[in-house]
Design a protein around this motif. Structure first.
Motif, PDB file in Angstrom:
ATOM      1  N   MET A   7       0.856  -1.205   0.000  1.00 22.01           N
ATOM      2  CA  MET A   7       0.000   0.000   0.000  1.00 22.01           C
ATOM      3  C   MET A   7       0.884   1.245   0.000  1.00 22.01           C
ATOM      4  O   MET A   7       1.793   1.366   0.815  1.00 22.01           O
ATOM      5  N   PRO A  11      -4.512   6.379  -1.104  1.00 17.11           N
ATOM      6  CA  PRO A  11      -5.508   5.343  -0.816  1.00 17.11           C
ATOM      7  C   PRO A  11      -5.851   4.526  -2.067  1.00 17.11           C
ATOM      8  O   PRO A  11      -6.155   5.093  -3.117  1.00 17.11           O
ATOM      9  N   TYR A  43      -8.554  -4.575   1.005  1.00 11.36           N
ATOM     10  CA  TYR A  43      -8.892  -3.147   0.865  1.00 11.36           C
ATOM     11  C   TYR A  43     -10.263  -2.993   0.207  1.00 11.36           C
ATOM     12  O   TYR A  43     -11.094  -2.204   0.660  1.00 11.36           O
TER      13      TYR A  43
END
Ligand SMILES: Cc1cc2nc3c(=O)[nH]c(=O)nc-3n(C[C@H](O)[C@H](O)[C@H](O)COP(=O)(O)OP(=O)(O)OC[C@H]3O[C@@H](n4cnc5c(N)ncnc54)[C@H](O)[C@@H]3O)c2cc1C
Length: 46
Positions: A7, A11, A43
């Motif tokens: 990540m 976002p 996610y």
């Protein structure tokens, strides 16, 4: 920059392989992809 699951600070944006590690190997890039795929799945489900 990416965390241990790929990540990035953006976002929903994941990264792995040479772009994160610098020049490395195919096996490391594949491992990054596998970890990132799991993290992307988590996610998207959250
Ligand atoms: C000469 C050489 C020999 C190597 N030999 C070995 C070896 O024997 N064994 C080994 O394990 N590793 C070897 N490596 C390292 C290995 O190639 C890399 O570690 C591996 O390919 C990294 O994978 P990656 O998916 O991170 O990046 P890459 O394989 O570089 O993939 C990145 C992809 O993104 C694409 N891309 C770039 N910009 C954009 C954009 N703006 N939009 C869309 N697509 C884009 C590129 O075209 C490319 O297809 C070698 C590397 C080199 C340079």
């Amino acid at each position: 920059m990416a965390d241990e699951n790929g990540m990035t600070s953006l976002p929903g944006v994941f990264a792995g392989g040479d772009i994160v590690r610098g020049a490395a190997t195919v096996i490391l890039a594949m491992g990054d992809g596998k970890r990132a795929a799991k993290a992307m799945d988590q996610y998207l489900r959250s």
